[in-house]
Write an enzyme that holds these catalytic residues in place. Structure first.
Site, short mmCIF file in Angstrom:
data_model
loop_
_atom_site.label_atom_id
_atom_site.label_comp_id
_atom_site.label_asym_id
_atom_site.label_seq_id
_atom_site.Cartn_x
_atom_site.Cartn_y
_atom_site.Cartn_z
CD GLU A 265 6.70 30.54 -17.35
OE1 GLU A 265 6.38 29.33 -17.36
OE2 GLU A 265 6.40 31.32 -18.28
CD GLU A 376 7.45 32.98 -21.81
OE1 GLU A 376 6.33 32.42 -21.86
OE2 GLU A 376 8.51 32.36 -21.59
#
Length: 438
Positions: A265, A376
């Protein structure tokens, strides 16, 4: 008394300039209060730290000590010095760095975030020296019962992350029971204070699954995204090379396939490895990734698959084009994305295709031919039907030939992302997974 003070003041005012002219060493009291500063105040054992000292006797010799490491230094004409010292392995959480010249000394603390001598590294550190696969005893609290359910052979693999991680067998068994199949990928999280999790790898392997380790270059106990010791340029400079090498050596010795998701991320702003945070600059992320990759590769860890995993792009996120390390440094690409529904003031219900569509297009452009993992995901209940969303997710991903897996974030965290946040949610995911096998 006033007269004596005046005399001492006048003498000091005459002696100090004269001593400088004649090159005579002046006691530290005349040079000022001594002090030392470290280039970084925290990091792993084995790191090289630059120590800057001021206020010592001019043109004098001294000794710089950090635990068992000792090096000499010499001050300049202004009583200052700069020297590099290596932080030794230590069982203590703090190593005191001390500079001493004559009767003058000054110290500064260095916080050890990882050390092969620390008790927290324990059995994993000892295992790193072995060239054979490592077997480690499970903790007493770990259940050894595994639900006798199959791992699907479907091209779209199902993975999961649970709060207790790979050693929490009962949590993984519960997930398997909910969806009527054992996950083929088990994801866990480690920060830069933890040793390579060989016990975790063994536990996942015993289930017949693949380990996916999310390796985060920061301290969970630190100050959020503001952790200068873990700035990207410090990683590239080699501050953590000893620690990274320990990981590579351990993973190479384990010698079975493992996926490593480093610094995920990165296109957001909530982690210290984001280029928009922690004083990082454009280009720092790619340089740090390549450095870590090369250090691990140098240990012979050819069993490691590198997963580059941004967040789904959003308005204001850092463009992915400047963050991709390159085909030679990445084996698998991924995306993290969640349907927040109306659980947050800024969010709205988002279908799987709307959530992942743009990101998948970007990945295919940046990394053509690379397999893709949704690394995710999860959905809130508020704002729509989570059961319908689960069904749509599996259907949508199964239709993407280059998407090989998705990992469900089975945590009750910001919202209840768990598969069984409702019975209908769990039933829908189980049905959708079964349908993809037909």
């Amino acid at each position: 008394m006033r007269k004596n003070r005046l005399v001492r003041f006048l003498v000091a005012g005459l002696v100090l300039p004269l001593a400088v002219v004649l090159g005579i060493a002046v006691p530290s009291e005349a040079a000022g209060r001594a002090g030392v500063a470290l280039s970084t105040s925290a990091g792993p054992a084995g790191a090289s730290v630059t120590v800057t000292g001021t206020g010592f006797a001019r043109q004098s010799s001294g000794t710089l000590t950090a635990g068992s490491s000792t090096i000499p230094f010499t001050t300049g004409a202004n009583g200052s010095f700069a020297a590099d010292v290596t932080i030794p392995a230590s069982t203590a959480a703090t190593v005191v760095v001390t500079a001493k010249s004559g009767k003058t000394s000054a110290s500064a603390p260095y916080s050890v975030t990882y050390s092969p001598a620390s008790t927290s590294a324990g059995r994993d550190s000892a295992a790193m020296a072995s060239s054979a696969p490592i077997t480690m005893a499970a903790p007493a609290q770990m259940s050894t019962t595994t639900v006798n359910l199959p791992i699907s052979s479907d091209p779209l693999r199902f993975g999961v992350s649970t709060p207790g991680g790979p050693l929490a067998t009962s949590e993984l068994d519960a997930v398997a029971t909910l969806v009527n199949e054992n996950p083929s990928i088990v994801m866990s999280y480690k920060d830069f204070s933890q040793a390579a999790p060989i016990a975790d790898l063994n536990a996942v392997d015993a289930r017949g699954a693949t380990s996916l380790i999310t390796w985060e270059p920061w301290l969970w106990s630190g100050n959020g995204a503001n952790q200068p010791a873990y700035a990207l340029d410090r990683i590239t400079a080699g501050d953590f090379d000893t620690y990274i090498t320990q990981w590579g050596t351990a993973l190479a010795a384990w010698d079975k396939p493992v996926m490593l998701r480093f610094a995920h991320e990165m296109n957001g702003n909530w982690y210290p490895w984001a280029e928009s945070a922690n004083g990082n600059q454009a280009g720092d992320y790619v340089a740090a990734w390549r450095h870590v990759h090369d250090v691990v590769a140098a240990t012979g860890a050819t069993n490691v698959q590198w997963l580059w995993s941004p967040n789904v792009p959003y308005w204001g996120s850092t463009p992915l084009s400047g963050l991709y390390p390159g085909a030679g440094y990445v084996d698998v690409v991924g995306l993290d994305g969640y349907n927040w529904g109306t659980a947050a003031s800024w969010s709205s219900w988002t279908s799987p295709s709307a959530l992942f569509g743009d990101g998948l297009t970007a990945l295919r452009s940046l990394a053509p031919g690379k397999p893709i993992i949704i690394s995710e995901t999860g959905s809130a209940e508020a704002g729509g039907s989570k059961a319908d969303w689960n069904t749509a997710l599996v259907s949508y991903l199964a239709a993407q030939s280059d998407v090989t897996a998705f990992v469900w974030f089975h945590h009750n965290k910001e919202v209840d992302w768990r598969i069984n946040s409702s019975t209908s949610s769990a039933n829908a995911l189980a049905t959708a997974l079964a349908a993809r096998n037909s």
